[in-house]
Motif scaffolding. Structure first.
Motif, short mmCIF file in Angstrom:
data_model
loop_
_atom_site.label_atom_id
_atom_site.label_comp_id
_atom_site.label_asym_id
_atom_site.label_seq_id
_atom_site.Cartn_x
_atom_site.Cartn_y
_atom_site.Cartn_z
N THR A 216 9.80 10.24 -15.09
CA THR A 216 9.52 10.24 -16.53
C THR A 216 8.06 9.90 -16.79
O THR A 216 7.41 10.53 -17.63
N ILE A 217 7.54 8.92 -16.06
CA ILE A 217 6.13 8.54 -16.21
C ILE A 217 5.23 9.72 -15.85
O ILE A 217 4.24 10.00 -16.54
N ARG A 218 5.58 10.45 -14.80
CA ARG A 218 4.78 11.62 -14.40
C ARG A 218 4.78 12.66 -15.51
O ARG A 218 3.74 13.22 -15.86
N VAL A 219 5.95 12.94 -16.08
CA VAL A 219 6.04 13.94 -17.14
C VAL A 219 5.25 13.48 -18.37
O VAL A 219 4.53 14.27 -18.98
N THR B 144 0.81 -1.21 0.00
CA THR B 144 0.00 0.00 0.00
C THR B 144 0.85 1.27 0.00
O THR B 144 0.46 2.27 -0.59
N HIS B 145 2.04 1.20 0.60
CA HIS B 145 2.88 2.40 0.62
C HIS B 145 3.32 2.81 -0.79
O HIS B 145 3.60 3.98 -1.05
N TRP C 34 3.03 6.88 -5.06
CA TRP C 34 2.62 7.31 -6.39
C TRP C 34 1.64 8.47 -6.31
O TRP C 34 1.68 9.39 -7.13
N GLU C 35 0.77 8.44 -5.32
CA GLU C 35 -0.15 9.54 -5.13
C GLU C 35 0.61 10.82 -4.76
O GLU C 35 0.35 11.90 -5.29
N ALA C 36 1.58 10.70 -3.84
CA ALA C 36 2.38 11.85 -3.43
C ALA C 36 3.14 12.45 -4.62
O ALA C 36 3.37 13.66 -4.67
N MET C 37 3.52 11.61 -5.58
CA MET C 37 4.24 12.08 -6.76
C MET C 37 3.30 12.67 -7.82
O MET C 37 3.75 13.19 -8.83
N GLY C 38 2.00 12.53 -7.60
CA GLY C 38 1.04 13.05 -8.56
C GLY C 38 0.68 12.07 -9.66
O GLY C 38 0.08 12.46 -10.66
N LEU C 39 1.04 10.81 -9.49
CA LEU C 39 0.71 9.80 -10.50
C LEU C 39 -0.70 9.24 -10.33
O LEU C 39 -1.30 8.78 -11.30
N LEU C 40 -1.20 9.24 -9.11
CA LEU C 40 -2.55 8.76 -8.83
C LEU C 40 -3.33 9.87 -8.13
O LEU C 40 -2.76 10.64 -7.36
N HIS C 41 -4.64 9.88 -8.37
CA HIS C 41 -5.52 10.89 -7.77
C HIS C 41 -6.81 10.20 -7.31
O HIS C 41 -7.86 10.42 -7.91
N PRO C 42 -6.72 9.37 -6.27
CA PRO C 42 -7.93 8.65 -5.86
C PRO C 42 -8.98 9.59 -5.25
O PRO C 42 -8.64 10.62 -4.67
#
Length: 168
Positions: A80-83, A33-34, A39-47
């Motif tokens: 890179t995935i975020r960008v 779960t961490h 990923w959420e903290a990096m902006g990759l997920l927005h639940p």
């Protein structure tokens, strides 16, 4: 509609229709779960969040996690995935992916050369592998190569390039 409420705590399964809690989503992909929180903290997920503030993941989030995992397996880093996820511009996407593609091509070429050497050893009929024609050819090529001090303008960052040298 996504429903996975069999034998799970309500915080992990279906709280809202068609959504998963963080534990259920993590389990579905074999993640801790961490990882999802990171990923959420990096902006990759927005639940989405439920009334109690707990994360709720829908079908789009499942697609997003699967996409992140596929891109990571392809060798891309999270930054890179975020960008990439923030741009729909084809030229920007190409600019980001081109160096990674070149690096993969280089690694594939090195792996092919390694496989050629190994298969040459496996297929060699000589007791002493150093007598095999393929082995001798590879060694001769290595002996005649040298790294020059000059920089090739075609090489990235002015790195030295290998240059074949004729035997004296």
């Amino acid at each position: 509609m996504l429903r996975l409420n069999v034998g799970m705590k309500s915080s992990e399964g279906d709280g809202d229709a068609g959504t998963l809690g963080i534990g259920a989503l993590a389990a579905r992909f074999g993640l801790a779960t961490h990882v999802l929180r990171h990923w959420e903290a990096m902006g990759l997920l927005h639940p989405a969040r439920d009334a109690g503030g707990r994360r709720r993941y829908g079908a789009d989030d499942l697609t997003r996690v699967a996409t992140i995992l596929v891109l990571k397996e392809a060798g891309l880093g999270l930054n890179t995935i975020r960008v990439l996820s923030a741009t729909a511009d084809r030229a920007t996407r190409h600019e980001i992916l081109h160096p990674t593609a070149e690096e993969l091509r280089s690694r594939i070429a090195a792996a092919q050369a390694s496989l050629e050497l190994i298969e040459g050893g496996l297929n060699c009929e000589y007791e002493d592998v150093t007598q095999c024609p393929g082995y001798r050819r590879l060694i001769a090529e290595r002996i005649t190569e040298r790294i020059t001090e000059r920089s090739d303008p075609r090489s990235p960052a002015g790195e030295p390039v290998a240059e074949a040298v004729a035997p004296a």
